[in-house]
Write a protein that holds these residues in place. Structure first.
Motif, PDB file in Angstrom:
ATOM      1  N   ILE A  12     -14.788 -10.617   7.918  1.00 39.31           N
ATOM      2  CA  ILE A  12     -15.273 -10.228   6.589  1.00 39.31           C
ATOM      3  C   ILE A  12     -14.572  -8.946   6.131  1.00 39.31           C
ATOM      4  O   ILE A  12     -14.142  -8.834   4.981  1.00 39.31           O
ATOM      5  N   THR A  13     -14.420  -8.000   7.052  1.00 36.02           N
ATOM      6  CA  THR A  13     -13.713  -6.755   6.746  1.00 36.02           C
ATOM      7  C   THR A  13     -12.277  -7.043   6.338  1.00 36.02           C
ATOM      8  O   THR A  13     -11.765  -6.471   5.364  1.00 36.02           O
ATOM      9  N   LEU A  14     -11.612  -7.932   7.072  1.00 37.55           N
ATOM     10  CA  LEU A  14     -10.220  -8.278   6.767  1.00 37.55           C
ATOM     11  C   LEU A  14     -10.097  -8.933   5.393  1.00 37.55           C
ATOM     12  O   LEU A  14      -9.186  -8.604   4.625  1.00 37.55           O
ATOM     13  N   VAL A  15     -10.991  -9.831   5.083  1.00 35.82           N
ATOM     14  CA  VAL A  15     -10.940 -10.517   3.779  1.00 35.82           C
ATOM     15  C   VAL A  15     -11.145  -9.517   2.645  1.00 35.82           C
ATOM     16  O   VAL A  15     -10.423  -9.548   1.637  1.00 35.82           O
ATOM     17  N   ALA A  20      -8.710  -6.259  -1.703  1.00 37.44           N
ATOM     18  CA  ALA A  20      -8.476  -4.932  -2.293  1.00 37.44           C
ATOM     19  C   ALA A  20      -6.981  -4.614  -2.350  1.00 37.44           C
ATOM     20  O   ALA A  20      -6.488  -4.082  -3.351  1.00 37.44           O
ATOM     21  N   LEU A  21      -6.251  -4.949  -1.289  1.00 36.53           N
ATOM     22  CA  LEU A  21      -4.806  -4.692  -1.289  1.00 36.53           C
ATOM     23  C   LEU A  21      -4.081  -5.538  -2.323  1.00 36.53           C
ATOM     24  O   LEU A  21      -3.146  -5.059  -2.965  1.00 36.53           O
ATOM     25  N   ARG A  22      -4.506  -6.778  -2.482  1.00 39.77           N
ATOM     26  CA  ARG A  22      -3.871  -7.635  -3.494  1.00 39.77           C
ATOM     27  C   ARG A  22      -4.034  -7.026  -4.885  1.00 39.77           C
ATOM     28  O   ARG A  22      -3.089  -6.989  -5.674  1.00 39.77           O
ATOM     29  N   LYS A  23      -5.234  -6.543  -5.171  1.00 39.12           N
ATOM     30  CA  LYS A  23      -5.477  -5.917  -6.482  1.00 39.12           C
ATOM     31  C   LYS A  23      -4.657  -4.641  -6.631  1.00 39.12           C
ATOM     32  O   LYS A  23      -4.076  -4.384  -7.681  1.00 39.12           O
ATOM     33  N   ALA A  24      -4.627  -3.845  -5.574  1.00 41.64           N
ATOM     34  CA  ALA A  24      -3.873  -2.587  -5.621  1.00 41.64           C
ATOM     35  C   ALA A  24      -2.382  -2.861  -5.805  1.00 41.64           C
ATOM     36  O   ALA A  24      -1.724  -2.188  -6.608  1.00 41.64           O
ATOM     37  N   LEU A  25      -1.867  -3.829  -5.086  1.00 42.11           N
ATOM     38  CA  LEU A  25      -0.439  -4.141  -5.210  1.00 42.11           C
ATOM     39  C   LEU A  25      -0.103  -4.670  -6.593  1.00 42.11           C
ATOM     40  O   LEU A  25       0.945  -4.332  -7.147  1.00 42.11           O
ATOM     41  N   ALA A  26      -0.965  -5.480  -7.149  1.00 39.30           N
ATOM     42  CA  ALA A  26      -0.724  -5.983  -8.505  1.00 39.30           C
ATOM     43  C   ALA A  26      -0.662  -4.819  -9.483  1.00 39.30           C
ATOM     44  O   ALA A  26       0.212  -4.773 -10.355  1.00 39.30           O
ATOM     45  N   GLU A  66       0.817  -3.947   5.439  1.00 42.69           N
ATOM     46  CA  GLU A  66      -0.565  -4.091   5.876  1.00 42.69           C
ATOM     47  C   GLU A  66      -1.142  -5.425   5.409  1.00 42.69           C
ATOM     48  O   GLU A  66      -1.817  -6.117   6.166  1.00 42.69           O
ATOM     49  N   LEU A  67      -0.847  -5.808   4.170  1.00 48.01           N
ATOM     50  CA  LEU A  67      -1.333  -7.071   3.640  1.00 48.01           C
ATOM     51  C   LEU A  67      -0.808  -8.245   4.462  1.00 48.01           C
ATOM     52  O   LEU A  67      -1.555  -9.172   4.792  1.00 48.01           O
ATOM     53  N   THR A  68       0.462  -8.210   4.823  1.00 45.24           N
ATOM     54  CA  THR A  68       1.040  -9.277   5.644  1.00 45.24           C
ATOM     55  C   THR A  68       0.331  -9.363   6.990  1.00 45.24           C
ATOM     56  O   THR A  68      -0.013 -10.455   7.456  1.00 45.24           O
ATOM     57  N   ALA A  69       0.094  -8.218   7.620  1.00 38.25           N
ATOM     58  CA  ALA A  69      -0.594  -8.201   8.920  1.00 38.25           C
ATOM     59  C   ALA A  69      -2.015  -8.735   8.790  1.00 38.25           C
ATOM     60  O   ALA A  69      -2.493  -9.476   9.656  1.00 38.25           O
ATOM     61  N   ILE A  70      -2.689  -8.386   7.702  1.00 39.04           N
ATOM     62  CA  ILE A  70      -4.063  -8.863   7.488  1.00 39.04           C
ATOM     63  C   ILE A  70      -4.067 -10.373   7.273  1.00 39.04           C
ATOM     64  O   ILE A  70      -4.909 -11.084   7.833  1.00 39.04           O
ATOM     65  N   GLU A  71      -3.146 -10.872   6.482  1.00 42.27           N
ATOM     66  CA  GLU A  71      -3.084 -12.317   6.245  1.00 42.27           C
ATOM     67  C   GLU A  71      -2.789 -13.078   7.525  1.00 42.27           C
ATOM     68  O   GLU A  71      -3.338 -14.160   7.761  1.00 42.27           O
TER      69      GLU A  71
END
Length: 140
Positions: A12-15, A20-26, A66-71
């Motif tokens: 749940i934390t990872l999702v 949040a990272l997707r929004k920040a990167l956009a 970080e996003l890649t590692a989380i995915e």
């Protein structure tokens, strides 16, 4: 709490972090595009814009890693391999996963990898780069 329940909480934390990272990167990418379209006035403004562009692009790079590692970690849940060290196959301790939920190796294997690496950039903990002091960088 069982290991399985703890791992589900980490999922749940990872999702949440991924979203949040997707929004920040956009937002970061659209800001970079806007900055490149703006014209600067004098050479000092141009220099300041260049520095800001570089900082923003470095931030985007760190967030992308970080996003890649989380995915990848979320994908491991689907394959039933989340929480297992990619090197030795042993379970990664929960304390390590709580600190770095997308860790893919145990502490022992990470230390071996860092000792065996000649590339100093490979030993930089990019997920903790902002927590480092200048002395850590020089020593590293």
């Amino acid at each position: 709490m069982s290991r399985k329940e703890s791992l589900q909480k980490l999922r749940i934390t990872l999702v949440r972090r991924r979203d949040a990272l997707r929004k920040a990167l956009a937002g970061d990418l659209s800001l970079l595009r806007e900055l490149h379209q703006q014209k600067t006035g004098d050479p000092l403004d141009a220099a300041a814009d260049t520095v800001q562009d570089e900082l923003n692009s470095q931030l985007v790079e760190v967030e992308s890693r970080e996003l890649t590692a989380i995915e990848e970690a979320i994908n491991k849940f689907q394959h039933g391999t989340y929480g297992d060290c990619e090197e030795c196959g042993k379970p990664i301790p929960l304390n390590r996963l709580r600190a770095i939920p997308y860790a893919s190796d145990c502490i022992d294997c990470r230390r071996l990898a860092e000792r065996g690496s000649d590339d100093s950039a490979a030993s930089v903990p990019w997920n903790r780069i902002f927590d480092m002091t200048e002395a850590d960088v020089v020593e590293g």
